[in-house]
Design an enzyme around this catalytic site. Structure first.
Site, PDB file in Angstrom:
ATOM      1  N   LYS A 157       0.817  -1.380   0.003  1.00 59.56           N
ATOM      2  CA  LYS A 157      -0.107  -0.021  -0.192  1.00 59.56           C
ATOM      3  C   LYS A 157       0.879   1.119   0.003  1.00 59.56           C
ATOM      4  O   LYS A 157       0.636   2.170  -0.564  1.00 59.56           O
ATOM      5  CB  LYS A 157      -0.934   0.162   1.367  1.00 59.56           C
ATOM      6  CG  LYS A 157      -2.017  -1.268   1.308  1.00 59.56           C
ATOM      7  CD  LYS A 157      -2.756  -1.033   2.156  1.00 59.56           C
ATOM      8  CE  LYS A 157      -4.080  -2.418   2.315  1.00 59.56           C
ATOM      9  NZ  LYS A 157      -3.519  -3.552   2.258  1.00 59.56           N
ATOM     10  N   GLU A 202      -2.120   6.678   8.346  1.00 55.63           N
ATOM     11  CA  GLU A 202      -2.954   7.431   7.410  1.00 55.63           C
ATOM     12  C   GLU A 202      -4.145   8.445   8.357  1.00 55.63           C
ATOM     13  O   GLU A 202      -4.437   7.915   9.449  1.00 55.63           O
ATOM     14  CB  GLU A 202      -3.996   6.708   6.541  1.00 55.63           C
ATOM     15  CG  GLU A 202      -2.960   6.283   5.030  1.00 55.63           C
ATOM     16  CD  GLU A 202      -3.870   5.315   4.176  1.00 55.63           C
ATOM     17  OE1 GLU A 202      -3.421   5.440   3.161  1.00 55.63           O
ATOM     18  OE2 GLU A 202      -4.949   5.328   4.449  1.00 55.63           O
ATOM     19  N   HIS A 212     -13.721  -3.696   9.269  1.00 56.21           N
ATOM     20  CA  HIS A 212     -13.055  -3.320   7.962  1.00 56.21           C
ATOM     21  C   HIS A 212     -13.218  -4.571   7.057  1.00 56.21           C
ATOM     22  O   HIS A 212     -12.697  -4.739   6.105  1.00 56.21           O
ATOM     23  CB  HIS A 212     -11.659  -3.092   8.326  1.00 56.21           C
ATOM     24  CG  HIS A 212     -11.400  -2.018   9.220  1.00 56.21           C
ATOM     25  ND1 HIS A 212     -11.401  -0.717   9.147  1.00 56.21           N
ATOM     26  CD2 HIS A 212     -10.602  -2.407  10.505  1.00 56.21           C
ATOM     27  CE1 HIS A 212     -11.080  -0.156   9.986  1.00 56.21           C
ATOM     28  NE2 HIS A 212     -10.543  -1.028  10.850  1.00 56.21           N
ATOM     29  N   ARG A 237      -7.073  -8.106  -8.761  1.00 53.52           N
ATOM     30  CA  ARG A 237      -8.151  -9.719  -8.842  1.00 53.52           C
ATOM     31  C   ARG A 237      -9.559  -9.123  -9.013  1.00 53.52           C
ATOM     32  O   ARG A 237      -9.976  -8.296  -9.128  1.00 53.52           O
ATOM     33  CB  ARG A 237      -7.803 -10.287  -7.691  1.00 53.52           C
ATOM     34  CG  ARG A 237      -8.134  -9.710  -6.180  1.00 53.52           C
ATOM     35  CD  ARG A 237      -8.171 -10.734  -5.046  1.00 53.52           C
ATOM     36  NE  ARG A 237      -8.265  -9.784  -3.776  1.00 53.52           N
ATOM     37  CZ  ARG A 237      -9.297  -9.438  -3.513  1.00 53.52           C
ATOM     38  NH1 ARG A 237     -10.472  -9.601  -4.002  1.00 53.52           N
ATOM     39  NH2 ARG A 237      -9.596  -8.819  -2.210  1.00 53.52           N
TER      40      ARG A 237
END
Length: 648
Positions: free
Chosen positions: A116, A200, A234, A296
């Site tokens: 990421k 973040e 999540h 994917r």
């Protein structure tokens, strides 16, 4: 054209791929572990390779053996589905090096988006907006803490590898940062073999909106958006397309940004660019930020197929075989609305802990697209994801799609394992979801009401009693069964539900019955669909494995007790047992410690997720039978909690 396809996966996605391959005239090869030897995906394919073992490491993650099996069986292509090896660039490269067609993006694209932190750097260069954060290599506590301070709390710690909410923690205050960091790194290390994280800015009132993209290595198109904001820990629970209250200008800006992201890495095949969107006000072209790209096919791809009338697996197979994109952007239009829910074998009353066991009954309601890899008589094992099915409803508008989905869910019957069916029904009726104004925090805010357990009515008890008698269907051959002269047949039934035991008196007279539930008498009539309460709508009740299941306002499960079995009537002894095999990661208590209802006792790691098991009542820990980093079996007693007034 691909002639023979090895499907390097299991469950519903393997069945989904096999279905399209069959429609295209492509032969299929399944792979299976020992645990899945009789699974639906094995039966769905033309050929099968038995890999042995039970765990993913012993079977579906054995990349070299999978490739060798494909070559031995004459396959010319491998489709990885999602999960397992689908985003492993080394496996993708090995497939290509073996002379087989890889049905997915090029290994270079998987690598580019696999971490990421580096992916966000690429996206910034491609003029794709990213969330402010720290994406550097230094992983020392001091540097990460200072980065969080500079960004400003609340912040989100995220594992740079993997997904599905693993290795992710929300930190709202500075003094909690170190503990949350250690927890996130531990989970990431166990799940992905990589404990590096990024930090973040946490977006308030966030919505999770993703864009389906598709490329052929030269150009890419977007296939519009999906809203995946309804999440728990999540992990996505409900997905829909298109996103509610999405202005066309924002949809266009987000779609163009996703295409830039895909073309920046020479993308081919299906992929998803995920954005976090500031939902604190109306959506604008400045309110969305890149999160990650999944290289994917996504679990939630059916809703996109439904609103576009496309088959994304067919697109994947055609592009992998060397064809160009089947359609250009100007030829792709949406129609109607589609909503998907993920039906899991899990217990919402015990922190959604996975539920394993045999599916004694599995019947889905009408009007739904059902993507599943299990059937009645199948087993939900402890080795893999406990998803039972994806249920998808589509309509000309959102209200119609939602009504069809609710209707289908209410008529879905599952016996043998605990499920999130009732939780999904409650969630789909939540006022914020019905209005289309919701964010990723909705489930967390209202979890108690969404998992609220109703009390079975006298009518529910009566239906359970008749189901537990397991009477034969009406007909000439059963006309004299239970025959008595002059008076109806009477029988006592002992049932337990929600820790309450009742003795019920059942009187039968042909197709009529009456059941005395404490002081109330319930009259019932037997029709073509089973017993129903006189004057009330039909409610389904079934009997399986000495349990009666009543599907009314909620799913009520009644234990059928043998009146001759004295041990069946003994109250719970306070034992906290392991609901499934797992590793004890943390122990919060010691012998003799006083606890209250809801206190954490142990953390059990199973299916690569960590589950906190809590005390069901107040009392004192009398027997602590486990230690950290020890393995436990399903049903093993881990601790015994005795009410304080009963302790010596």
């Amino acid at each position: 054209m691909i002639r023979k396809l090895l499907i390097a996966n299991r469950g519903e996605i393997a069945c989904r791929i096999a279905r399209t391959a069959a429609e295209m005239g492509i032969e299929t090869v399944a792979i299976t572990s020992d645990a899945d030897a009789q699974a639906v995906h094995v039966l769905a394919c033309d050929d099968v390779v038995y890999l042995g073992g039970n765990t993913p490491e012993e079977s579906y993650l054995r990349g070299g053996d999978i490739i060798a099996a494909g070559r031995a069986r004459g396959a010319d292509a491998i489709h990885p589905g999602y999960g397992f090896l689908s985003e492993d660039p080394e496996f993708a490269q090995a497939v290509i090096d073996a002379g087989l067609i890889w049905v997915g993006p090029p290994p270079s694209a998987i690598r580019a988006m696999g971490l990421k932190d580096s992916a966000k750097v690429l996206m910034q260069a491609a003029n794709v907006p990213v969330v402010p954060g720290y994406h550097e290599a230094d992983q020392s506590l001091d540097v990460l803490q200072q980065a969080a301070q500079d960004i400003g709390y609340p912040v989100l710690i995220k594992a740079v590898a993997g997904g599905g909410g693993k290795g992710m923690r929300l930190v709202e205050q500075a003094h909690n940062f170190a503990a949350h960091l250690a927890s996130a790194q531990s989970e990431a290390r166990n799940a992905f073999g990589n404990d590096h994280v990024l930090v973040e800015k946490f977006i308030s009132n966030p919505r999770h909106i993703e864009i389906q993209v598709f490329g052929d290595g030269e150009t890419s198109v977007h296939l519009y958006e999906r809203d995946c904001s309804l999440q728990r820990r999540h992990q996505k629970v409900v997905e829909e397309a298109p996103a509610p209250h999405m202005p066309d200008a924002v949809r266009d800006a987000m779609g163009r940004a996703a295409v830039r992201a895909a073309e920046a890495i020479g993308y081919s095949s299906a992929g998803t660019v995920e954005f976090i969107v500031d939902g604190s006000g109306p959506l604008t072209a400045e309110s969305f930020f890149f999160m990650e790209m999944n290289t994917r096919l996504q679990v939630e791809h059916p809703v996109t197929e439904e609103i576009l009338g496309l088959d994304l697996v067919a697109w994947q197979l055609r592009v992998a075989a060397g064809e160009l994109l089947p359609k250009q952007q100007s030829e792709i239009f949406t129609r109607g609305h589609s909503i998907e829910v993920r039906l899991y074998a899990e217990d919402p009353q015990v922190e959604f802990l996975p539920s394993i066991g045999t599916l004694h009954q599995l019947a889905f309601g009408p009007g739904l697209r059902v993507d599943t890899g299990v059937k009645t008589g199948g087993v939900v094992s402890p080795f893999y994801d406990p998803m039972i099915a994806k249920l998808i409803a589509t309509g000309p508008d959102r209200a119609t799609a939602l009504q069809r989905l609710l209707c289908g869910l209410r008529l879905t019957q599952i016996a043998g394992v605990k499920t999130n069916r009732d939780f999904l029904i409650a969630l789909l009726q939540h006022p914020e979801f019905v209005a289309g104004h919701f964010d990723t925090g909705l489930i967390g805010r209202d979890l108690s009401s969404l998992t609220d357990v109703l009390t079975p009515s006298p009518e529910d008890w009566a239906l359970a009693a008749l189901a537990a008698m397991d009477l034969p269907a009406p007909g000439p051959e059963s006309a004299l069964q239970g025959f008595t002269l002059f008076i109806p047949l009477r029988q006592q039934m002992i049932l337990t539900c929600q820790d309450e035991t009742k003795r019920l008196q059942v009187s039968l007279n042909g197709l009529h019955a009456s059941v005395v539930v404490e002081a109330e008498t319930v009259s019932l009539l037997r029709g073509a669909k089973g017993w129903c309460v006189v004057g009330s709508p039909q409610t389904t009740a079934i009997f399986a494995a000495r349990k009666a299941y009543v599907f009314s306002a909620q799913t009520f499960v009644f234990e059928c007790l043998d009146p001759l079995d004295r041990t069946a009537l003994v109250e719970n002894d306070g034992a906290l047992v392991a609901p499934m095999p797992g590793l004890v990661k943390q122990v919060f208590v010691s012998n003799g410690q006083e606890v209250v209802q809801g206190d954490p006792i142990v953390v059990l790691e199973a299916m690569k997720m960590q589950h906190t098991l809590r005390s069901a009542k107040a009392g004192q820990v009398q027997q602590l039978k486990v230690q950290e980093n020890t393995q436990v079996d399903a049903g093993q007693v881990m601790a015994v909690i005795i009410p304080s007034d009963q302790c010596e």
